[in-house]
Design a protein around this motif. Structure first.
Motif, PDB file in Angstrom:
ATOM      1  N   ARG A 166      69.719  46.742-112.861  1.00 28.17           N
ATOM      2  CA  ARG A 166      68.287  47.028-112.753  1.00 28.17           C
ATOM      3  C   ARG A 166      67.537  46.497-113.968  1.00 28.17           C
ATOM      4  N   ASP A 167      68.088  46.730-115.163  1.00 22.70           N
ATOM      5  CA  ASP A 167      67.441  46.239-116.387  1.00 22.70           C
ATOM      6  C   ASP A 167      67.401  44.712-116.405  1.00 22.70           C
ATOM      7  N   ALA A 168      68.493  44.087-115.970  1.00 19.05           N
ATOM      8  CA  ALA A 168      68.540  42.621-115.967  1.00 19.05           C
ATOM      9  C   ALA A 168      67.521  42.049-114.996  1.00 19.05           C
ATOM     10  N   ARG A 169      67.380  42.670-113.828  1.00 16.44           N
ATOM     11  CA  ARG A 169      66.396  42.203-112.849  1.00 16.44           C
ATOM     12  C   ARG A 169      64.971  42.314-113.397  1.00 16.44           C
ATOM     13  N   GLU A 170      64.674  43.433-114.041  1.00 21.98           N
ATOM     14  CA  GLU A 170      63.327  43.629-114.589  1.00 21.98           C
ATOM     15  C   GLU A 170      63.007  42.585-115.650  1.00 21.98           C
ATOM     16  N   ASP A 171      63.950  42.366-116.567  1.00 22.23           N
ATOM     17  CA  ASP A 171      63.722  41.380-117.630  1.00 22.23           C
ATOM     18  C   ASP A 171      63.552  39.979-117.057  1.00 22.23           C
ATOM     19  N   PHE A 172      64.409  39.635-116.102  1.00 22.23           N
ATOM     20  CA  PHE A 172      64.344  38.293-115.506  1.00 22.23           C
ATOM     21  C   PHE A 172      63.032  38.113-114.753  1.00 22.23           C
ATOM     22  N   GLY A 173      62.650  39.115-113.967  1.00 20.19           N
ATOM     23  CA  GLY A 173      61.417  39.032-113.176  1.00 20.19           C
ATOM     24  C   GLY A 173      60.180  38.919-114.038  1.00 20.19           C
ATOM     25  N   GLN A 174      60.129  39.665-115.122  1.00 13.93           N
ATOM     26  CA  GLN A 174      58.969  39.614-116.018  1.00 13.93           C
ATOM     27  C   GLN A 174      58.829  38.244-116.661  1.00 13.93           C
ATOM     28  N   GLU A 218      64.172  37.553-102.088  1.00 12.30           N
ATOM     29  CA  GLU A 218      64.530  37.705-103.499  1.00 12.30           C
ATOM     30  C   GLU A 218      65.895  37.096-103.840  1.00 12.30           C
ATOM     31  N   HIS A 219      66.655  36.671-102.824  1.00 13.55           N
ATOM     32  CA  HIS A 219      68.017  36.203-103.098  1.00 13.55           C
ATOM     33  C   HIS A 219      68.055  34.972-104.015  1.00 13.55           C
ATOM     34  N   PRO A 220      67.198  33.960-103.851  1.00 15.97           N
ATOM     35  CA  PRO A 220      67.215  32.836-104.799  1.00 15.97           C
ATOM     36  C   PRO A 220      66.973  33.278-106.242  1.00 15.97           C
ATOM     37  N   TYR A 221      66.198  34.347-106.440  1.00 13.36           N
ATOM     38  CA  TYR A 221      65.959  34.865-107.783  1.00 13.36           C
ATOM     39  C   TYR A 221      67.232  35.506-108.336  1.00 13.36           C
ATOM     40  N   GLU A 222      67.964  36.229-107.478  1.00  7.96           N
ATOM     41  CA  GLU A 222      69.232  36.823-107.902  1.00  7.96           C
ATOM     42  C   GLU A 222      70.226  35.738-108.311  1.00  7.96           C
ATOM     43  N   LEU A 223      70.332  34.708-107.475  1.00  3.32           N
ATOM     44  CA  LEU A 223      71.262  33.625-107.783  1.00  3.32           C
ATOM     45  C   LEU A 223      70.881  32.912-109.077  1.00  3.32           C
ATOM     46  N   ALA A 224      69.603  32.707-109.281  1.00  4.11           N
ATOM     47  CA  ALA A 224      69.139  32.072-110.519  1.00  4.11           C
ATOM     48  C   ALA A 224      69.479  32.936-111.724  1.00  4.11           C
ATOM     49  N   MET A 225      69.345  34.248-111.583  1.00  4.04           N
ATOM     50  CA  MET A 225      69.695  35.169-112.671  1.00  4.04           C
ATOM     51  C   MET A 225      71.189  35.101-112.979  1.00  4.04           C
TER      52      MET A 225
END
Length: 395
Positions: free
Chosen positions: A44-52, A139-146
């Protein structure tokens, strides 16, 4: 986790377990939080940081969508080309959903930190296969990029490390099989026709210059064009290509997943990568020894590896990991042990011509055309009920 990975060493992981282990390694490698923190909280923390960060960069670049970066056209063309050329990616070359997902993920990564290199297409592919979605999600391309960003920054060996590892493989080969080593170098010097597209030319030369401490290449140094050709005609450069692409460019998909499973479970240890490189190289020994010039050696390096059986690569790697002798590895290639069948007409005066000895119950790999067979299966007398059949029916 460490105990589980130790027990699973050498095994091809089932999909759910693969996802859990890969995500755990990817997210904890980039996390500054304690290792005892729950994986869900870490993700969850990693997603928030990446998204911001992506949102901030989109505003800075004045973009409507992170999946359409300024390099979109370049990325899409490169993706299509890689999927057509890599053996394990070729079956997906006509899959528009996979191609689009790859392009979108690489665009998101470029928006996130300005990073794009063609070899990232290879690195992304195993992540796509491991985290494949039954139904596409926005959102899956964002997950893969992360995930790709974490792999790039925290786990995958640096090019300098891969350069040293490739040299170590060749040194090991020279010690353990001097004949094979000499043959490779001798053959690579004949009829040299280097295709720069085969290699990351600039990257290789930059890393080599850094390793030698050469910074001012243009100031007082002579032209290195001949040196460039000599470097690219060396067997060690093919090994760098294998490892630098995570073996995605040369092996089939099950073998790639096997290798990546072991790398994730061993925290991307260079020893693991080196032993896989040695395994594949020695399993192909017979093919290399039959190659007598650069084009034929190149063909083995870039094409023959994909024909190896995954189980043979697995056995060879376990053998080396457990301290086995490299000299035993070529014998583990079962493709070299298959009996050949002579379908040519018998020669006059030779009663044994065309005769092949097979193990009981073994079916020889022969091929014939325009033959129609009727297969008759025995049926108990009480239940016998035959009917007239045409040729090709099964009774």
């Amino acid at each position: 986790m460490s105990a589980a990975c130790e027990g699973l060493s050498g095994k091809l992981l089932p999909r759910t377990l693969r996802q859990f282990i890969w995500i755990d390694k990817l997210l904890r490698a980039s996390s500054e939080s304690p290792q005892t923190k729950e994986l869900m909280a870490t993700e969850r923390d990693a997603r928030e940081d990446f998204g911001q960060t992506v949102a901030w960069r989109m505003a800075e670049l004045n973009l409507r969508s992170a999946t359409r970066s300024p390099l979109s056209g370049l990325i899409e063309n490169a993706v299509v080309e890689k999927y057509r050329s890599a053996p394990c990616m070729r079956p997906f070359a006509a899959n528009e959903q996979v191609i689009l997902e790859t392009s979108k993920s690489l665009n998101v990564l470029y928006v996130f930190n300005g990073t794009y290199d063609p070899y990232l297409i290879y690195w992304l592919f195993p992540l796509q296969m491991a985290f494949k979605q039954t139904a596409p999600r926005a959102e899956h391309p964002y997950e893969l990029a992360m995930y790709l960003h974490s792999l790039h920054q925290n786990l995958f060996p640096t090019w300098g490390e891969l350069f040293v590892t490739a040299e170590s493989v060749m040194s090991l080969l020279e010690r353990e099989d001097a004949e094979f080593f000499a043959h490779l170098h001798r053959a690579c010097k004949k009829n040299v026709t280097v295709d720069p597209k085969d290699f990351l030319v600039e990257l290789i030369l930059q890393e080599r210059r850094r390793a030698q401490g050469i910074c001012a290449f243009e100031n007082g140094f002579p032209s290195r064009q001949n040196g460039t050709k000599e470097i690219l005609a060396s067997p060690v450069v093919f090994l760098r290509k294998w490892m630098g692409e995570g073996f995605v460019g040369v092996l089939n998909l099950p073998a790639v997943l096997l290798i990546w499973d072991q790398l994730f479970m061993k925290d991307w240890s260079l020893d693991v990568m080196q032993n896989f490189c040695v395994s594949v190289l020695l399993l192909l020994k017979d093919s290399f020894m039959a190659a007598d010039d650069y084009p034929s050696v190149r063909q083995v390096f870039l094409s023959s590896a994909s024909q190896l059986l995954t189980a043979d690569i697995q056995r060879a790697w376990i053998h080396l990991q457990q301290g086995g002798l490299p000299a035993d590895v070529p014998g583990l290639n079962r493709l070299n042990q298959r009996p050949l069948v002579d379908l040519s007409p018998p020669r006059h005066g030779s009663a044994e011509a065309g005769k092949v000895c097979l193990d009981p119950g073994e079916i020889s790999p022969t091929g014939v055309k325009d033959i129609l067979l009727t297969v008759v299966l025995p049926v108990p007398r009480a239940e016998t009920c035959y009917s007239e059949t045409t040729q090709g029916d099964v009774q």
